[in-house]
Enzyme design. Sequence first.
Site, PDB file in Angstrom:
ATOM      1  N   ASP A  91       0.852  -1.191   0.000  1.00  0.00           N
ATOM      2  CA  ASP A  91       0.000   0.000   0.000  1.00  0.00           C
ATOM      3  C   ASP A  91       0.886   1.239   0.000  1.00  0.00           C
ATOM      4  OD1 ASP A  91      -2.955   0.832   0.328  1.00  0.00           O
ATOM      5  OD2 ASP A  91      -1.845   2.162   1.673  1.00  0.00           O
TER       6      ASP A  91
HETATM    7  C1  LIG Z   1       3.116   8.273  -5.457  1.00  0.00           C
HETATM    8  C2  LIG Z   1       2.772   7.377  -6.611  1.00  0.00           C
HETATM    9  C3  LIG Z   1       1.859   6.355  -6.476  1.00  0.00           C
HETATM   10  N1  LIG Z   1       1.553   5.551  -7.537  1.00  0.00           N
HETATM   11  C4  LIG Z   1       0.544   4.482  -7.402  1.00  0.00           C
HETATM   12  C5  LIG Z   1       1.026   3.158  -6.830  1.00  0.00           C
HETATM   13  C6  LIG Z   1      -0.272   2.503  -6.402  1.00  0.00           C
HETATM   14  O1  LIG Z   1      -0.799   1.764  -7.525  1.00  0.00           O
HETATM   15  C7  LIG Z   1      -1.199   3.684  -6.106  1.00  0.00           C
HETATM   16  C8  LIG Z   1      -1.562   3.794  -4.653  1.00  0.00           C
HETATM   17  O2  LIG Z   1      -2.662   2.988  -4.405  1.00  0.00           O
HETATM   18  P1  LIG Z   1      -2.658   1.654  -3.537  1.00  0.00           P
HETATM   19  O3  LIG Z   1      -3.907   1.651  -2.739  1.00  0.00           O
HETATM   20  O4  LIG Z   1      -1.363   1.511  -2.810  1.00  0.00           O
HETATM   21  O5  LIG Z   1      -2.703   0.486  -4.613  1.00  0.00           O
HETATM   22  P2  LIG Z   1      -3.777   0.204  -5.757  1.00  0.00           P
HETATM   23  O6  LIG Z   1      -5.148   0.613  -5.331  1.00  0.00           O
HETATM   24  O7  LIG Z   1      -3.253   0.797  -7.044  1.00  0.00           O
HETATM   25  O8  LIG Z   1      -3.689  -1.371  -5.912  1.00  0.00           O
HETATM   26  P3  LIG Z   1      -4.034  -2.518  -4.804  1.00  0.00           P
HETATM   27  O9  LIG Z   1      -4.750  -1.880  -3.635  1.00  0.00           O
HETATM   28  O10 LIG Z   1      -4.878  -3.503  -5.538  1.00  0.00           O
HETATM   29  O11 LIG Z   1      -2.693  -3.067  -4.398  1.00  0.00           O
HETATM   30  O12 LIG Z   1      -0.496   4.866  -6.504  1.00  0.00           O
HETATM   31  C9  LIG Z   1       2.182   5.724  -8.767  1.00  0.00           C
HETATM   32  O13 LIG Z   1       1.911   4.982  -9.720  1.00  0.00           O
HETATM   33  N2  LIG Z   1       3.108   6.722  -8.906  1.00  0.00           N
HETATM   34  C10 LIG Z   1       3.441   7.563  -7.887  1.00  0.00           C
HETATM   35  O14 LIG Z   1       4.302   8.455  -8.078  1.00  0.00           O
END
Ligand SMILES: Cc1cn([C@H]2C[C@H](O)[C@@H](COP(=O)(O)OP(=O)(O)OP(=O)(O)O)O2)c(=O)[nH]c1=O
Length: 227
Positions: A91
């Site tokens: 997360d």
């Molecule tokens: C800060 C940042 C986050 N992110 C993304 C990573 C994660 O996919 C998302 C944060 O949400 P999460 O809730 O961590 O993950 P998710 O909902 O995408 O997937 P799941 O819960 O099924 O594991 O933000 C980027 O792609 N680039 C960035 O610079």
Amino acid sequence: MAISDDLPLMRGLSRAPIPDAMPLVLASGSPRRAQLLRAAGYEFTIDPASDDAECGVCSRETAPELVARYAYRKAESVVRRHGRAMILAADTVASCGGQILGKPHNEEHAAEMLRTLSGRRHDVYTGVCLWSTGESRCIVDVVRTELQMQSLSETMIREYLDTLLWEGKAGAFGFQDGNDWIEIVGGGSESNVVGLPMERLKELLENFHSVAETIDARQSETPTSNE
Ligand SMILES: Cc1cn([C@H]2C[C@H](O)[C@@H](COP(=O)(O)OP(=O)(O)OP(=O)(O)O)O2)c(=O)[nH]c1=O
């Protein structure tokens, strides 16, 4: 501005063997996490965590405590669907001036987050949970990466929002989105910002047997991180 959601080449993308050659299951629907694992050479299947793994915010929780708890809950939500396997969940949130920034609910929410980040140092935290179903043991860890966002004008914010690249990204901004608005401070992990700290994951897999705790002893609580 580039409008690609592909990941740029990143440092630290090498793999560790999975303990006891267990099948690896990624408990995440995040395309970035799957791309990072593939780029490092891991073989795995995907079984996304339940949406309700992310509900229930505790008001006094810090960002590292929150991502540790959610990573654990996401892994827990898929464990019963698998036989002998190593479950991997994560997360990611941004944290700026005491505010925790998760995924934006809509465009205006995303605009507010970008205004909050504009011109400021902030942190991205990713919690990682590795859970061995065979032995009922798991490890939860948190990695912090410090970033500096340049000052953003309303025009820059509106143009970025129009690309829709903010959707599903913590803090409403993708480090990987191909512009130069954001910089990592002090050589932290790039993959951590994008959703999975690949260097730490490798260390955790290599040391799993010595660092993992038995699940019964944990009583569904997640440890407090030092990060
Ligand atoms: C800060 C940042 C986050 N992110 C993304 C990573 C994660 O996919 C998302 C944060 O949400 P999460 O809730 O961590 O993950 P998710 O909902 O995408 O997937 P799941 O819960 O099924 O594991 O933000 C980027 O792609 N680039 C960035 O610079």
